[in-house]
Enzyme design. Structure first.
Site, PDB file in Angstrom:
ATOM      1  N   LYS A 195     -40.719 -10.966 -19.322  1.00 59.36           N
ATOM      2  CA  LYS A 195     -39.398 -10.723 -19.915  1.00 59.36           C
ATOM      3  C   LYS A 195     -38.397 -10.652 -18.763  1.00 59.36           C
ATOM      4  O   LYS A 195     -38.248  -9.628 -18.100  1.00 59.36           O
ATOM      5  CB  LYS A 195     -39.396  -9.411 -20.696  1.00 59.36           C
ATOM      6  CG  LYS A 195     -38.396  -9.378 -21.866  1.00 59.36           C
ATOM      7  CD  LYS A 195     -36.950  -9.501 -21.460  1.00 59.36           C
ATOM      8  CE  LYS A 195     -36.426  -8.218 -20.854  1.00 59.36           C
ATOM      9  NZ  LYS A 195     -34.967  -8.317 -20.486  1.00 59.36           N
ATOM     10  N   GLU A 273     -41.787  -1.095  -9.086  1.00 58.11           N
ATOM     11  CA  GLU A 273     -40.994  -1.250  -7.857  1.00 58.11           C
ATOM     12  C   GLU A 273     -39.578  -0.893  -8.246  1.00 58.11           C
ATOM     13  O   GLU A 273     -38.880  -1.673  -8.887  1.00 58.11           O
ATOM     14  CB  GLU A 273     -41.123  -2.682  -7.323  1.00 58.11           C
ATOM     15  CG  GLU A 273     -40.675  -2.836  -5.887  1.00 58.11           C
ATOM     16  CD  GLU A 273     -39.230  -3.309  -5.779  1.00 58.11           C
ATOM     17  OE1 GLU A 273     -38.355  -2.439  -5.526  1.00 58.11           O
ATOM     18  OE2 GLU A 273     -38.990  -4.499  -5.962  1.00 58.11           O
ATOM     19  N   CYS A 307     -32.995  -4.075  -3.518  1.00 60.77           N
ATOM     20  CA  CYS A 307     -33.585  -2.741  -3.527  1.00 60.77           C
ATOM     21  C   CYS A 307     -33.909  -2.251  -2.122  1.00 60.77           C
ATOM     22  O   CYS A 307     -33.922  -1.040  -1.866  1.00 60.77           O
ATOM     23  CB  CYS A 307     -34.831  -2.717  -4.398  1.00 60.77           C
ATOM     24  SG  CYS A 307     -36.071  -3.933  -3.937  1.00 60.77           S
TER      25      CYS A 307
END
Length: 505
Positions: A195, A273, A307
């Site tokens: 997704k 994560e 990130c």
């Protein structure tokens, strides 16, 4: 299929002909078929540079997600029994097909994410390195024989694929986050439902077209698309369906906690994560020129939307002025804001209005509480509503949001520190623990920082640490598990212990 219209502004992809957009797909992919949502609903995917329409894709719901999971479960029955060599060959073929189509993929990545074409090419090279790596890893998943404490008995340990995996990926690296997860799980013998982010589904659909060409059997990879309206119900199914045995998610800590709660109902494994708040620490012994060059990489890659992006620059007082002045000069010279298709552009738009407003609010909060803007700090409204200037602020204090929270945008905040101990205290004073960067020529200091920084990854004298060969992941609220490396494949396996007895005859 809705392509970009010829009448949109010059800096859109209207000038990139269908030759480079032939991988653009407006259907989801389930059980080897390109399908629409059961409801027939669609949602728009727009170019963040100018809000022009790229395509409309299926707006799928819970029933569509269930159908995709069932397809993956059925495919697992045969895929789990393929040989490691077969899986390796398919992954290698996928890698080679991506190499041959990198120009076309880069056009799609830039169109829907807004990042400069040069960065899209970089992401494709990085993402494809995982297919290359996992093609090798597939043939090196090993078990072990353990010496038995009993006579005439043998202890055998094997690794088996965990089963169906739900893969939920973010918008900031729409290709690499697919290959880093799907490459590993395929190597282990798992199947999946992907997704992708509602902001960047087209890259995922293009990548899976190429996987299909590489010979991935029907049902092994399934891709469903959904808008923000349906994402909660789809996510719930992807986590709670009994066929799913592991959820692999990259995204915010807030969403990661929600998915973990869903997964806990079925005692399912999770690979998370999550957010980061990376410190970038510069000590007096550092090569300041190198630190400045790598600060630009660590902070402004993908316009700060990473990130592992550096967030807090902790600079020792002995080199503070030198570093800050140099950083300001580097930003002014090297950060060129604009649409990703323009030559020389290094920083594109932020992904959406919500993200743009969030970044702006961080700067506004800091300035209102006494911080000083040295560079940037404003929207470049002449370019559009999501272009925020590369920003450097100082006089940052603990009461400001930028001191504690991840910005996820082109805002660098500098904080003066007096000692190694103070740098460690500030660096570790966060709930996150993904990546940290340290610049020093003192070898003992480098080892101490590696040991004492509460982060899953530490880079010494470098601003880029991600590679397919190394284990990627964080500690504390930055996640669970590792991606990349051989560990990344093992995350998708279960350990089975078999006792062989009655061997005396």
């Amino acid at each position: 299929m809705d392509f970009l219209r010829a009448g949109v502004r010059r800096h859109t992809f209207a000038r990139i002909q269908c030759r480079q957009l032939h991988l653009l797909q407006n259907k989801a992919y389930v059980e080897g078929k390109w399908i629409s949502a059961g409801s027939g609903n669609v949602f728009k995917v727009e170019n963040p540079a100018d809000d022009s329409l790229i395509a409309k894709v299926p707006d799928m719901g819970a029933a569509d997600a269930k159908k995709a999971i069932d397809a993956a479960a059925e495919a697992f029955k045969s895929w789990k029994n393929t040989t490691p060599k077969e899986r390796s060959n398919i992954l290698r073929c996928w890698y080679e097909i991506v190499e041959a189509n990198s120009k076309d993929l880069a056009a799609i990545v830039t169109a829907e994410s807004g990042k400069p074409l040069s960065e899209s090419y970089g992401e494709l090279a990085y993402g494809n390195s995982f297919l290359d790596w996992f093609a090798d890893c597939a043939r090196h998943v090993k078990g072990e024989m353990i010496l038995s404490p009993w006579p005439n008995k043998q202890i055998m340990v094997t690794r088996q694929p965990v089963g169906v995996v739900s893969v939920i990926t973010p918008w900031n690296f729409p290709f690499a986050m697919i290959t880093r997860k799907v490459g590993a799980l395929l190597a282990a013998g798992c199947t999946c439902v992907v997704k992708p982010s509602e902001d960047t589904p087209l890259t995922a659909l293009a990548a899976i077209q190429l996987a299909e060409q590489a010979g991935v059997p029907k049902g092994v990879i399934n891709v469903i698309t959904s808008s923000r309206k349906n994402v909660a119900e789809v996510g719930k199914v992807l986590c709670e369906d009994p066929h799913v045995r592991l959820i692999s998610f990259t995204g915010s800590t807030v969403v990661g906690k929600v998915l973990s709660a869903h997964a806990a109902k079925g005692v399912k494994r999770v690979g998370l994560e999550l957010g980061g708040n990376a410190p970038f620490i510069v000590f007096p012994s550092a090569d300041i020129g190198r630190a400045l060059d790598h600060a630009m990489l660590a902070k402004f890659r993908n316009n700060g939307q990473a990130c592992v992006g550096a967030n807090r620059f902790l600079i020792h007082e002995d080199v503070y002025d030198q570093f800050v002045n140099g950083f300001k000069e580097h930003i002014q010279k090297k950060c060129k804001l604009g649409p990703g298709t323009h030559e020389g552009v290094t920083c594109g738009p932020l992904i959406n209005l919500e993200q743009a407003k969030k970044v702006s609010s961080f700067v506004e909060d800091a300035v209102n509480k006494g911080a000083r803007t040295l560079v940037g700090g404003r929207f470049a409204t002449d370019l559009g509503n999501k272009f925020f200037e590369s920003t450097l602020i100082d006089n940052v204090k603990p009461g400001m949001k930028v001191y504690h929270d991840e910005v996820f945008g082109p805002v660098a905040s500098v904080i003066k520190v007096k000692s190694e101990e103070e740098a460690l205290e500030i660096a570790n004073s966060t709930k996150h623990g993904l990546a940290a960067y340290v610049f020093t020529k003192d070898l003992g200091q480098a080892f101490r920082m590696s040991r004492d920084l509460e982060f899953g990854m530490v880079a010494i004298n470098d601003g880029i640490l991600s590679t397919a060969e190394a284990p990627f992941g964080g500690i504390k609220e930055s996640g669970i598990g590792r991606e990349g490396s051989m560990h990344g494949v093992e995350e998708y396996t279960e350990i089975k212990y078999t006792l062989m007895s009655g061997l005396e005859k």
